[in-house]
Design an enzyme around this catalytic site. Structure first.
Site, PDB file in Angstrom:
ATOM      1  N   CYS A 164       0.826  -1.344  -0.021  1.00 31.56           N
ATOM      2  CA  CYS A 164      -0.165  -0.008  -0.058  1.00 31.56           C
ATOM      3  C   CYS A 164       0.779   1.254  -0.021  1.00 31.56           C
ATOM      4  O   CYS A 164       1.890   1.259   0.846  1.00 31.56           O
ATOM      5  CB  CYS A 164      -0.925   0.055   1.222  1.00 31.56           C
ATOM      6  SG  CYS A 164      -1.810   1.384   1.365  1.00 31.56           S
ATOM      7  N   GLY A 178      -8.260  -8.035  -8.278  1.00 26.73           N
ATOM      8  CA  GLY A 178      -8.575  -7.135  -7.388  1.00 26.73           C
ATOM      9  C   GLY A 178      -9.972  -6.454  -7.874  1.00 26.73           C
ATOM     10  O   GLY A 178     -11.094  -6.725  -8.025  1.00 26.73           O
ATOM     11  N   ARG A 179      -9.749  -5.536  -9.047  1.00 22.08           N
ATOM     12  CA  ARG A 179     -10.761  -4.660  -9.414  1.00 22.08           C
ATOM     13  C   ARG A 179     -11.798  -5.437 -10.241  1.00 22.08           C
ATOM     14  O   ARG A 179     -12.719  -4.847 -10.197  1.00 22.08           O
ATOM     15  CB  ARG A 179     -10.109  -3.240 -10.327  1.00 22.08           C
ATOM     16  CG  ARG A 179      -9.777  -2.457  -9.115  1.00 22.08           C
ATOM     17  CD  ARG A 179      -8.651  -1.409  -9.745  1.00 22.08           C
ATOM     18  NE  ARG A 179      -7.627  -1.974 -10.459  1.00 22.08           N
ATOM     19  CZ  ARG A 179      -6.614  -1.369 -10.733  1.00 22.08           C
ATOM     20  NH1 ARG A 179      -6.632   0.064 -10.780  1.00 22.08           N
ATOM     21  NH2 ARG A 179      -5.465  -1.959 -10.907  1.00 22.08           N
TER      22      ARG A 179
HETATM   23  C1  LIG Z   1     -10.730   0.266  -3.281  1.00 15.87           C
HETATM   24  C2  LIG Z   1      -9.386  -0.604  -3.467  1.00 15.87           C
HETATM   25  C3  LIG Z   1      -8.836  -1.073  -2.186  1.00 15.87           C
HETATM   26  C4  LIG Z   1      -7.636  -1.783  -1.712  1.00 15.87           C
HETATM   27  N1  LIG Z   1      -7.510  -1.827  -0.400  1.00 15.87           N
HETATM   28  C5  LIG Z   1      -6.215  -2.821  -0.560  1.00 15.87           C
HETATM   29  C6  LIG Z   1      -5.736  -3.232   0.824  1.00 15.87           C
HETATM   30  O1  LIG Z   1      -6.282  -2.711   1.852  1.00 15.87           O
HETATM   31  N2  LIG Z   1      -4.682  -3.896   0.884  1.00 15.87           N
HETATM   32  C7  LIG Z   1      -3.834  -4.488  -0.214  1.00 15.87           C
HETATM   33  O2  LIG Z   1      -3.102  -5.320  -0.087  1.00 15.87           O
HETATM   34  N3  LIG Z   1      -4.495  -4.154  -1.492  1.00 15.87           N
HETATM   35  C8  LIG Z   1      -5.397  -3.345  -1.399  1.00 15.87           C
HETATM   36  N4  LIG Z   1      -5.885  -2.973  -2.870  1.00 15.87           N
HETATM   37  C9  LIG Z   1      -4.961  -3.150  -3.882  1.00 15.87           C
HETATM   38  C10 LIG Z   1      -5.676  -4.593  -4.485  1.00 15.87           C
HETATM   39  O3  LIG Z   1      -5.142  -5.471  -3.679  1.00 15.87           O
HETATM   40  C11 LIG Z   1      -4.828  -4.857  -5.789  1.00 15.87           C
HETATM   41  O4  LIG Z   1      -3.517  -5.055  -5.500  1.00 15.87           O
HETATM   42  C12 LIG Z   1      -4.850  -4.043  -6.823  1.00 15.87           C
HETATM   43  O5  LIG Z   1      -6.199  -3.473  -7.292  1.00 15.87           O
HETATM   44  C13 LIG Z   1      -4.170  -4.205  -8.286  1.00 15.87           C
HETATM   45  O6  LIG Z   1      -5.045  -5.555  -8.681  1.00 15.87           O
HETATM   46  P1  LIG Z   1      -6.180  -5.510  -9.640  1.00 15.87           P
HETATM   47  O7  LIG Z   1      -5.356  -4.771 -10.952  1.00 15.87           O
HETATM   48  O8  LIG Z   1      -6.682  -6.744 -10.187  1.00 15.87           O
HETATM   49  O9  LIG Z   1      -7.212  -4.501  -9.113  1.00 15.87           O
HETATM   50  C14 LIG Z   1      -7.086  -2.241  -2.826  1.00 15.87           C
HETATM   51  C15 LIG Z   1      -7.729  -1.718  -4.342  1.00 15.87           C
HETATM   52  C16 LIG Z   1      -8.826  -1.293  -4.297  1.00 15.87           C
HETATM   53  C17 LIG Z   1      -9.382  -0.975  -5.818  1.00 15.87           C
END
Ligand SMILES: Cc1cc2nc3c(=O)[nH]c(=O)nc-3n(C[C@H](O)[C@H](O)[C@H](O)COP(=O)(O)O)c2cc1C
Length: 243
Positions: free
Chosen positions: A9, A142-143
């Protein structure tokens, strides 16, 4: 179950508390945390990390971070395949501005085949998953799961996952949720807190926009209950059961 240490983060708030992605520059500190946590519990301690931070954006930096933590006993790493930029970008921008670098994650698995390496970042399709799984042990979504929750059903159908979703429809999924939603409302939750996670359920399907709009306009109203979902379903263009 596992306990996962967040070394990914980039937010200012997290940095001011000395945790999150800034910990990539303190691998020994993370390793001490891993050791103490492993000693204190039975379940695995895993690490979620980036591929680098700021100017420390090279394989050796990532490799050293991992190597130190292998010595501490961490064998599972979820790697967001972007570096984190620790000043000047919001957490949201840090999820899209730094470019994805999948080969760096693949290289990690190649050098440390005994580790469980889970790739994360920008994965949006079943095909993407198949591609990455040729190089690493797993993929974290994630998203895409949030924006298009039905993607989780597609993944379950492709890879298995415990539930039988073969005959499940989007509408059926909503109907299955109704008792849960009623319980939550009875416990004091508001409908909008549930429906905000359902807005993308029909993404790419006929009626997606009407569904989203109806929920957005009605779920926040005082006293809104499960009837809002029933009404939103009725606004879908296809007959019930065909979605
Ligand atoms: C709204 C939101 C909140 C997130 N909160 C966290 C978190 O608390 N801890 C964490 O490790 N990653 C968090 N992430 C990051 C995701 O775990 C992930 O690493 C990131 O979205 C990239 O993956 P993606 O492209 O599949 O979305 C968050 C992402 C989003 C969109």
């Amino acid at each position: 179950d596992e306990i996962n240490i967040n070394v990914g983060c980039p937010s200012d708030r997290v940095q001011s508390g000395q945790f999150g992605a800034c910990l990539m520059s303190s691998p020994e500190l993370v390793a001490r945390c891993v050791q103490r946590m492993r000693a204190a519990c039975e379940i695995p301690i895993t690490i979620k990390t980036r591929i680098g931070i700021d100017d420390d954006d090279n394989y050796e930096f990532l490799r050293n971070f991992i190597a130190v933590n292998i010595d501490a006993g961490c064998t599972t790493y979820i790697v967001h395949a972007r570096k984190a930029i620790l000043s000047g970008l919001s957490p949201k921008e840090n999820r899209s501005v730094p470019p994805l670098n999948y080969p760096r994650v693949y290289r990690l698995k190649k050098e440390f085949p005994e580790l469980r390496i889970i790739l994360n970042g920008g994965v949006t399709s079943v095909d993407d998953c198949h591609e990455h799984l040729q190089h690493v042990d797993g993929v974290m979504i994630g998203r895409q799961a949030y924006h298009q929750p039905w993607f989780l059903t597609e993944l379950e159908r492709e890879f298995g996952g415990g539930g039988d979703t073969r005959s499940l429809t989007r509408e059926g999924a909503i109907r299955k949720m109704l008792p849960y939603i009623e319980r939550e409302l009875a416990g004091g939750a508001e409908l909008k807190h549930v429906t905000r996670h359902l807005l993308g359920l029909f993404a790419g399907q006929p009626g997606a926009r009407a569904w989203r709009r109806y929920l957005s306009e009605h779920a926040h109203l005082a006293g809104a209950g499960v009837e809002v979902l029933e009404q939103a379903l009725e606004r879908l263009p296809c007959p019930p059961g065909s979605q």
